[in-house]
Design a protein around this motif. Structure first.
Motif, short mmCIF file in Angstrom:
data_model
loop_
_atom_site.label_atom_id
_atom_site.label_comp_id
_atom_site.label_asym_id
_atom_site.label_seq_id
_atom_site.Cartn_x
_atom_site.Cartn_y
_atom_site.Cartn_z
N ILE A 33 26.02 54.13 29.98
CA ILE A 33 25.87 55.55 30.33
C ILE A 33 24.89 56.27 29.40
CG2 ILE A 33 27.14 57.75 30.43
CD1 ILE A 33 29.38 56.24 31.84
N GLY A 34 25.09 56.15 28.12
CA GLY A 34 24.20 56.80 27.16
C GLY A 34 22.77 56.34 27.34
N ASN A 35 22.59 55.05 27.51
CA ASN A 35 21.23 54.53 27.64
C ASN A 35 20.57 54.95 28.95
OD1 ASN A 35 20.95 53.28 25.11
ND2 ASN A 35 22.09 51.48 25.80
N ALA A 36 21.35 55.03 30.03
CA ALA A 36 20.80 55.48 31.31
C ALA A 36 20.37 56.94 31.22
CB ALA A 36 21.84 55.30 32.42
N LEU A 37 21.17 57.75 30.56
CA LEU A 37 20.84 59.18 30.42
C LEU A 37 19.61 59.38 29.54
CD1 LEU A 37 24.51 60.43 30.05
CD2 LEU A 37 22.94 61.09 31.89
N LEU A 38 19.53 58.60 28.48
CA LEU A 38 18.37 58.67 27.58
C LEU A 38 17.09 58.28 28.31
CD1 LEU A 38 17.18 58.97 24.71
CD2 LEU A 38 17.81 56.59 24.28
N ALA A 39 17.16 57.21 29.09
CA ALA A 39 15.98 56.74 29.83
C ALA A 39 15.53 57.80 30.83
CB ALA A 39 16.31 55.42 30.53
N LYS A 40 16.49 58.40 31.51
CA LYS A 40 16.18 59.41 32.52
C LYS A 40 15.50 60.63 31.88
CE LYS A 40 16.62 61.41 36.62
NZ LYS A 40 16.19 60.94 37.92
N LEU A 41 16.04 61.07 30.76
CA LEU A 41 15.47 62.23 30.08
C LEU A 41 14.05 61.93 29.58
CD1 LEU A 41 16.39 65.09 29.47
CD2 LEU A 41 17.16 64.33 27.25
N ASN A 42 13.86 60.74 29.04
CA ASN A 42 12.52 60.35 28.58
C ASN A 42 11.54 60.25 29.74
OD1 ASN A 42 12.82 60.33 25.81
ND2 ASN A 42 13.60 58.23 25.78
N ASP A 43 12.00 59.75 30.89
CA ASP A 43 11.14 59.66 32.08
C ASP A 43 10.69 61.05 32.52
OD1 ASP A 43 11.16 56.93 32.20
OD2 ASP A 43 12.73 56.80 33.74
N ILE A 44 11.60 62.00 32.47
CA ILE A 44 11.25 63.37 32.85
C ILE A 44 10.24 63.95 31.87
CG2 ILE A 44 12.14 65.74 33.09
CD1 ILE A 44 14.75 64.50 34.19
N ARG A 45 10.49 63.76 30.60
CA ARG A 45 9.60 64.32 29.58
C ARG A 45 8.20 63.72 29.65
NH1 ARG A 45 12.96 64.91 24.03
NH2 ARG A 45 12.46 62.72 23.84
N MET A 46 8.14 62.44 30.00
CA MET A 46 6.84 61.77 30.07
C MET A 46 6.18 61.93 31.43
SD MET A 46 5.71 60.51 27.29
CE MET A 46 6.35 61.85 26.32
N GLY A 47 6.84 62.62 32.34
CA GLY A 47 6.24 62.86 33.65
C GLY A 47 6.25 61.65 34.56
N ARG A 48 7.11 60.68 34.31
CA ARG A 48 7.16 59.46 35.13
C ARG A 48 8.02 59.62 36.36
NH1 ARG A 48 7.22 56.60 29.87
NH2 ARG A 48 9.46 56.96 29.84
N VAL A 49 8.91 60.59 36.34
CA VAL A 49 9.73 60.87 37.52
C VAL A 49 9.64 62.35 37.84
CG1 VAL A 49 11.38 58.99 37.08
CG2 VAL A 49 11.84 61.27 36.16
N GLU A 50 10.05 62.69 39.05
CA GLU A 50 9.96 64.08 39.47
C GLU A 50 10.82 64.96 38.57
OE1 GLU A 50 11.02 67.09 43.03
OE2 GLU A 50 11.59 64.98 43.31
N ASP A 51 10.27 66.09 38.20
CA ASP A 51 10.97 67.03 37.33
C ASP A 51 11.75 67.98 38.23
OD1 ASP A 51 11.75 68.81 35.34
OD2 ASP A 51 9.80 69.82 35.30
N GLU A 52 12.85 67.49 38.80
CA GLU A 52 13.53 68.25 39.85
C GLU A 52 14.19 69.53 39.35
OE1 GLU A 52 16.96 66.08 41.48
OE2 GLU A 52 16.64 64.59 39.92
N HIS A 53 14.43 69.62 38.06
CA HIS A 53 15.07 70.83 37.54
C HIS A 53 14.07 71.81 36.92
CE1 HIS A 53 18.77 68.63 38.16
NE2 HIS A 53 18.28 67.64 37.44
N GLN A 54 12.77 71.49 37.04
CA GLN A 54 11.71 72.35 36.46
C GLN A 54 11.93 72.57 34.96
OE1 GLN A 54 12.56 74.28 39.89
NE2 GLN A 54 11.44 72.45 40.47
N TRP A 55 12.12 71.50 34.26
CA TRP A 55 12.35 71.58 32.82
C TRP A 55 11.04 71.52 32.03
CZ3 TRP A 55 16.94 67.56 32.55
CH2 TRP A 55 18.12 68.20 32.95
N ILE A 56 10.01 70.96 32.65
CA ILE A 56 8.76 70.74 31.94
C ILE A 56 7.83 71.94 32.14
CG2 ILE A 56 6.68 69.26 31.87
CD1 ILE A 56 9.27 67.97 30.76
N VAL A 57 7.33 72.48 31.06
CA VAL A 57 6.43 73.63 31.12
C VAL A 57 5.12 73.27 30.42
CG1 VAL A 57 6.12 76.02 30.39
CG2 VAL A 57 8.37 75.26 31.16
N LYS A 58 4.05 73.37 31.20
CA LYS A 58 2.73 73.06 30.64
C LYS A 58 2.28 74.18 29.70
CE LYS A 58 -1.46 71.76 32.48
NZ LYS A 58 -2.42 71.65 33.57
N VAL A 59 1.67 73.83 28.59
CA VAL A 59 1.22 74.90 27.68
C VAL A 59 -0.16 75.41 28.13
CG1 VAL A 59 2.50 73.95 25.74
CG2 VAL A 59 0.07 73.46 25.93
#
Ligand SMILES: *Cc1c(COP(=O)(O)O)cnc(C)c1O
Length: 356
Positions: A330-356
């Motif tokens: 569980i911890g590792n799956a959540l970590l991988a998912k969060l890293n994927d979002i931060r790196m732009g590898r998966v869709e940012d469905e919650h609009q967490w990423i903000v371009k500067v």
């Protein structure tokens, strides 16, 4: 379409850069600072125009009130460089809201959005060469505010300084942590400042950390102040447990810091179909689950490490060894998912990423 933004903030550029002196393959946490910082002052409730200036010293008189009475708060967040070269922030509005919640609790003025969020974007854009590119590394951003009255008396200050600076930080391969349950000391009390990122909270927590280290643990697991039965946080991270496949984290009772990572993990768990419970949890329940072989995982969450796996919990005479980190689904799956979002590898469905 690409929108072109012109700098809005008065900027005094550093005549030279220190970036060539930095070994980006070996970055210690929090010891290397990028070229610029943003500074704004508040006097009797009105804010000056923010300025971006070279990172450097600030003049301080010995009678500056925050040095004596701790009217000081901070935030911590990160900018990333995605593989396409975009510099991005992760949920900056959450940190902005929390900063002002902390300000409210410490009787400090609200920081305007243009200074905190827009100012941060400009600062990060200016120093964007300082954002390390390797996966997991980031530019750690430290906004903070402190009272600047030159007055040795206790009252809310009339003057404040707000600063943002940043530090490139290395790929954080979080060492799994061993936690010692503190029964003598507490981090926060009901009605206190535990929910604020107030400077003094961290000074007050050092002794718990020190005692844990003395016993051979990395960090402290804090219990509630009143009954010393319920688990609250670990070190300066929120805490999660997995018992029988269910993710459990303490509910926010006013003594627990509302972690942005905590909230993100709970949101992602929902999306991944991981059952989660947000409720008070007794250390005795953790102990019982461990004895019955049902405690599968424990991890701390925070901006610095995202997830730090817990390998051992010491409580009185009991040493709870947890299953190996590689088995932590569980911890590792959540970590991988969060890293994927931060790196732009998966869709940012919650609009967490903000371009500067
Ligand atoms: C900052 C902090 C956290 C983690 O918050 P994030 O927003 O996830 O970085 C947790 N606990 C304490 C006491 C903190 O100061």
């Amino acid at each position: 379409m690409e929108t072109v933004t012109t700098p809005k903030i008065k900027t005094l550029r550093s005549p030279s850069t220190r970036i060539h002196e930095v070994d980006f393959t070996n970055l210690p946490f929090g010891r290397i600072f990028s070229d610029h910082m943003l500074v704004a002052d508040c006097k009797d409730g009105s804010w000056s125009e923010p300025q971006i200036v070279p990172f450097g010293t600030i003049p301080v008189l010995p009678c500056m009130t925050s040095l004596h009475y701790g009217q000081a708060i901070f935030e911590g967040m990160k900018a990333f460089k995605q593989p396409n070269g975009n510099a991005v922030l992760f949920r900056p509005e959450e940190n902005y809201a929390r900063m002002n919640h902390s300000a409210w609790r410490l009787c400090m003025p609200e920081v305007p959005h243009e200074i905190f969020v827009d100012g941060m974007k400009e600062l990060v854009q200016l120093d964007n060469q300082w954002i390390p590119r390797t996966e997991g590394s980031a530019l750690y951003i430290r906004p903070f505010m402190f009272a600047t009255d030159e007055y040795v008396g206790i009252k809310p200050s009339d003057n404040y300084k707000f600063i943002i600076f940043s530090c490139p930080v290395g790929a954080y391969y979080p060492e799994p942590v061993a936690l010692w349950v503190s029964r003598n000391f507490v981090r926060a009390v009901e009605g206190g400042t535990g929910e604020a990122k107030a400077a003094g909270n961290y000074a007050g927590g050092l002794i718990g950390q020190k005692r844990a280290k003395k016993r051979g643990y990395h960090s402290v697991l804090w219990l509630d102040a009143q009954s010393r039965k319920y688990v609250e946080e670990c070190g300066t991270m929120n805490i999660f447990f997995v018992i029988d496949g269910v993710l459990i984290t303490p509910e926010l009772t006013g003594t627990i810091l509302k972690g942005v990572t905590r909230d993100s993990i709970l949101t992602l768990a929902k999306g991944l179909g991981i059952p989660a419970e947000v409720r008070r949890i007794k250390i005795k329940e953790i102990q019982a689950a461990w004895q019955q072989g049902r405690l599968q995982e424990a991890f701390g969450t925070g901006t610095a490490a995202v997830i730090s796996h817990v390998v051992k919990i010491g409580y009185r005479k009991i040493v709870m060894e947890l299953p190996p980190v590689e088995e932590r689904k569980i911890g590792n799956a959540l970590l991988a998912k969060l890293n994927d979002i931060r790196m732009g590898r998966v869709e940012d469905e919650h609009q967490w990423i903000v371009k500067v």
